[in-house]
Design a protein around this motif. Structure first.
Motif, PDB file in Angstrom:
ATOM      1  N   UNK A  84       5.622  -5.198   2.439  1.00  0.00           N
ATOM      2  CA  UNK A  84       6.956  -5.281   3.046  1.00  0.00           C
ATOM      3  C   UNK A  84       7.002  -4.688   4.462  1.00  0.00           C
ATOM      4  N   UNK A  86      17.976  -5.926  10.533  1.00  0.00           N
ATOM      5  CA  UNK A  86      17.483  -4.709   9.888  1.00  0.00           C
ATOM      6  C   UNK A  86      16.663  -5.095   8.678  1.00  0.00           C
ATOM      7  N   UNK A  87      15.539  -4.440   8.543  1.00  0.00           N
ATOM      8  CA  UNK A  87      14.666  -4.666   7.400  1.00  0.00           C
ATOM      9  C   UNK A  87      14.548  -3.344   6.664  1.00  0.00           C
ATOM     10  N   UNK A  88      14.967  -3.331   5.416  1.00  0.00           N
ATOM     11  CA  UNK A  88      14.912  -2.100   4.634  1.00  0.00           C
ATOM     12  C   UNK A  88      13.712  -2.125   3.703  1.00  0.00           C
ATOM     13  N   UNK A  89      12.828  -1.176   3.914  1.00  0.00           N
ATOM     14  CA  UNK A  89      11.619  -1.104   3.100  1.00  0.00           C
ATOM     15  C   UNK A  89      11.801   0.003   2.068  1.00  0.00           C
ATOM     16  N   UNK A  90      11.770  -0.335   0.796  1.00  0.00           N
ATOM     17  CA  UNK A  90      11.928   0.716  -0.210  1.00  0.00           C
ATOM     18  C   UNK A  90      10.695   1.612  -0.220  1.00  0.00           C
ATOM     19  N   UNK A  91      10.892   2.900  -0.316  1.00  0.00           N
ATOM     20  CA  UNK A  91       9.752   3.829  -0.296  1.00  0.00           C
ATOM     21  C   UNK A  91       9.989   4.911  -1.341  1.00  0.00           C
ATOM     22  N   UNK A 150      14.902  -5.737   2.009  1.00  0.00           N
ATOM     23  CA  UNK A 150      16.279  -6.174   2.173  1.00  0.00           C
ATOM     24  C   UNK A 150      16.483  -6.394   3.660  1.00  0.00           C
ATOM     25  N   UNK A 156       8.164  -6.714   7.635  1.00  0.00           N
ATOM     26  CA  UNK A 156       9.252  -6.226   8.480  1.00  0.00           C
ATOM     27  C   UNK A 156       8.805  -6.176   9.936  1.00  0.00           C
ATOM     28  N   UNK A 209       8.862   0.510  -5.407  1.00  0.00           N
ATOM     29  CA  UNK A 209       8.063   0.033  -4.283  1.00  0.00           C
ATOM     30  C   UNK A 209       7.804  -1.464  -4.363  1.00  0.00           C
TER      31      UNK A 209
END
Lengths: 361, 443
Positions: free
Chosen positions: A80, A167-172, B212, A84, B207
């Protein structure tokens, strides 16, 4: 805990991320006031430990953490992040920050691009021009012509300097300092041979070809089992006289490629704990006595065996275009140091370290 | 006996292939409907939440187009059939794209339908006339079916926007491949497109959550923009991508028409004799409660260009219907669905937003736009199959059929909207509160 930075060198960051992504899915990222560290430790295969000086990829870098030494440790999914960054290729500005949404921590990438609307009517005008004269008749293309005139007027009047934000939200995951305490770089004895690798593109295409050959000859003898441990092994050897040899030995064929005239960088006495004396007793000093610069002698080689596909993934770091020094610990391990961005003054040098353990023959 | 013959230029052949590729994103089979003035190719997805239609204009799209129905028979003024998309795609694939130097280049494409009782029936015959006198003939078997069309009331869809497909195409690229839903929102002079996936809780799985992505575009970059502030309309990313990708091949601009979440939304664009329409079911919510009571619109329509932008259908009534009565968002939708669902009261809270709400008022009806809706219905046997609703809840079949006619425009909308309030004013509160409990789902 706060982290915020503007990305100064999107292309380097993207290529860097792409190189990491070949080795694993998740990177351990350590941010502090001095540098940015990305570490990928896959369950199997090569590890990479990289230290980037902040200015290699960021500027206006702000970090604030309650942890000791103002450090933030994160677990970041690489794919991701790469995706992004890809959407920032044509950006005029890109910022990254640590944030939280619905209690899920995120690395949020904010990308500003120029609106390309102003160019759109021109593009369609070109299309109409081409086709209007073509066979496809007047009727179909009348409408867009109207549109073009209208919109050109429209956008001309309103100005063209609007920006679009992506905006690109990368889960961490945020890691507690305790959970990364036990992680440390692999320890290795002093290398027998250190040598600057030839052009990685060349090395990679030859390696890949060898791997492919090995795989195709292998299918006859072994079936189906394709974990990396059982994959084809390439033998990589270097000596202290500028020679590098890549070879493949299977039941049915033996091939090898030899590079000569490569550089064996001088060791820096100041980096050695025992100074000049340490250098004199360094394994590489002994190896210098053996072998020759034509690579024909059987003496003086330090050899490791690497898994072909894993090696190919490591070599994808070539896209960063850095200088690569390979350190051979005979029959034990190969360590690659990839230096990037060190052209200016050398202060902000960044290095990726690959630890590749050798398979037994 | 039906006669249908038409010929295509190489360019038009390529266009047919492009639209088939687009239709393949919606369903496995395509329905073809031929009338004297146009050929319409449609697809409806499995869950019946998305409908795609391409109308090819008889005069401008084809070299020649010849259709004779069977006048005596009911429904004889049109010909309908259904084919597997894959079969058609393989026939039209790559025929005109490799226009330079390839032997197989198509010079003309002739299609005719073989429907005579004395020959093999139900064959669609496609002849590719290629260079060097080579002809490739494909005989495809079709299935005669009744074609479903989604009806969409543009008068009710007072909100919408229009933007260059090329611009949108650029932004669509940013949406991650694994994301599922797309949220449309207007806020602070910007249109915000957010692709997202239902949140995965915690642990290591976090993860794996896809990116999004939010793209916010100045409303000024739209040729037309009119949308209620803070209202979230949610559609499928996959559908949106398919539409935008195809729209870009036709150049021009893409228009969206919609009213409120859980009501259908329509994308449309046309060029080169192809008229494309996509009717999608939406989910979503009114997040800003205050703005719902006193709707606040973000709009570029105040400009004098408005008349060139308004769709032809809605042009006269548009200004008046633009501001709905304040209570309408709540009064309208929850009530009508509530009255339908009365027997199954404790339906889960999420139902309203998670699945595409089966809304009884937006229905498919066979026969297309326009005149057939006025025809007396054929009560004999066709009714059961012909009627198709958005309502997948399967609770009361008859209830979901009747509104078909309401939505068809034969009953004035306003009248219908005003009827329920007395009946449901207390009940109407319930879904409202439920929606508000859902805060955070899309936060």
């Amino acid at each position: 805990m706060r982290f915020r930075a503007s990305i100064q060198n999107i292309h380097t960051f993207t290529k860097f991320t792409a190189s990491l992504s070949t080795l694993g899915h998740i990177a351990w990222v350590r941010l502090d006031e001095k540098d940015v560290r990305f570490t990928v430790i896959p369950e199997q295969g090569t590890q990479v430990w990289s230290v980037l000086s902040i200015d290699t990829i960021f500027e206006t870098y702000t970090i604030q953490s309650a942890a000791p030494n103002n450090t933030i440790n994160l677990e970041v999914p690489i794919a991701p992040l790469q995706r992004a960054l890809k959407s920032a290729q044509n950006a005029i500005a890109a910022n990254i920050r640590l944030t939280k949404k619905d209690n899920i921590p995120l690395l949020s990438l904010t990308i500003t691009t120029m609106t390309m609307n102003s160019s759109a009517p021109c593009g369609s005008a070109g299309f109409n021009g081409r086709n209007g004269s073509g066979e496809n008749g007047a009727d179909g293309y009348d409408a867009p012509d109207e549109f073009r005139e209208e919109s050109a007027e429209l956008f001309g009047a309103r100005g063209q300097d609007r920006e679009t934000t992506v905006t690109q939200d990368i889960p961490i995951r945020v890691l507690a300092p305790a959970s990364v305490e036990g992680l440390h770089e692999p320890r290795c004895r002093e290398p027998d041979v250190h040598i600057t690798l030839p052009n990685l593109m060349q090395l990679k295409s030859i390696s890949d070809r060898f791997t492919k050959l090995a795989l195709s000859t292998k299918t006859s003898t072994r079936t189906g089992f394709t974990s990396s441990a059982s994959g084809p092994k390439l033998e990589l050897s270097g000596n202290m006289h500028g020679c590098l040899r890549l070879s493949l030995n299977t039941d049915s064929l033996r091939i090898s490629s030899l590079w000569t005239g490569l550089e064996n960088p001088e060791l820096d006495p100041e980096q050695n704990s025992e100074g000049e004396a340490g250098l004199a007793s360094h394994p590489s000093t002994r190896m210098k006595q053996l072998g020759d610069s034509t690579g024909q002698s059987e003496e003086g080689w330090a050899t490791v065996r690497v898994e072909g596909r894993d090696w190919g993934r490591v070599l994808s770091v070539g896209r960063l275009g850095g200088r690569v020094i390979a350190c051979f610990c005979h029959e034990h391990a190969l360590i690659l140091y990839v230096f990037i961005g060190g052209n200016e003054t050398g202060v902000g040098e960044s290095v990726l370290t690959y630890y590749i353990s050798s398979y037994s023959a | 006996m039906t006669v249908l013959n038409f010929s295509l230029t190489p360019e038009a052949t390529a266009r047919v292939y492009e639209l088939l590729v687009c239709l393949a994103k919606f369903g496995e089979s395509v329905a073809i409907e031929a009338k004297s003035d146009k050929l319409t190719i449609t697809a409806l997805n499995l869950s019946r939440t998305a409908y795609a239609s391409f109308s090819l204009d008889a005069r401008s799209f084809f070299i020649s187009y010849d259709f004779h129905g069977s006048p005596g028979v009911k429904g004889g003024d049109r010909f309908t059939c259904q084919l597997l998309n894959k079969a058609l795609q393989s026939v039209f694939k790559g025929r005109a794209n490799d226009s330079r130097g390839r032997e197989s280049t198509v010079e003309r494409c002739d299609v005719h339908v073989q429907d005579q009782p004395d020959k093999t029936e139900c064959r669609l015959i496609v002849k590719m006339l290629c260079r060097h006198g080579m002809t490739k003939t494909y005989r495809l078997t079709y299935e005669p079916t009744e074609v479903m069309h989604a009806l969409f009331d543009r008068n009710a869809a007072t909100q919408g926007w229009k933007i260059s497909a090329r611009v949108l195409r650029e932004y669509v690229e940013y949406f991650g491949p694994k994301t599922e839903q797309l949220d449309l929102l207007a806020e602070e002079g910007k249109a915000i497109f957010t692709s997202f996936t239902e949140k995965i809780q915690d642990g290591k799985e976090v993860l794996k959550q896809p990116l999004e992505t939010a793209v916010s575009i100045h409303t000024e970059d739209f040729e037309d923009f009119h949308m209620q502030e803070s209202m979230h309309i949610v559609i499928s990313v996959k559908d949106f991508k398919a539409i935008v990708t195809h729209a870009e091949t036709l150049r021009g601009s893409i228009s969206a028409h919609f009213s409120f979440p859980t009501r259908p939304l329509q994308f449309s664009y046309q060029n080169s004799g192809v008229h494309c329409e996509f009717t999608l079911m939406t989910t979503g919510d009114y997040r800003g409660a205050s703005s719902t009571l006193n709707p606040n619109f973000i709009s570029t329509r105040a400009s004098s260009r408005q008349q060139s932008i308004a769709p032809p259908v809605a042009a006269p009534s548009r200004r008046t219907s633009e501001m709905p009565p304040p209570a309408r968002p709540f009064g309208n939708k929850p009530l009508s669905s509530q009255s339908q669902r009365a027997p199954l009261k404790p339906r889960s809270n999420q139902a309203a937003t998670e699945e595409s709400d089966p809304d009884p008022e937006s229905l498919f009806m066979p026969g297309g736009d326009g005149d057939q809706t006025w025809d007396p219905p054929n009560y004999e046997q066709e009714e059961e199959e012909e009627m198709l609703g958005w309502d997948a809840s399967n609770e009361d079949p008859s209830a979901s059929f009747h509104p078909t006619f309401r939505d068809s425009g034969t009953v004035p909308r306003a009248q219908k909207d005003r009827q329920p309030p007395t009946y449901g004013s207390q009940e109407g509160l319930e879904p409202t509160q439920r929606l508000s409990q859902l805060h955070g789902m899309f936060d």
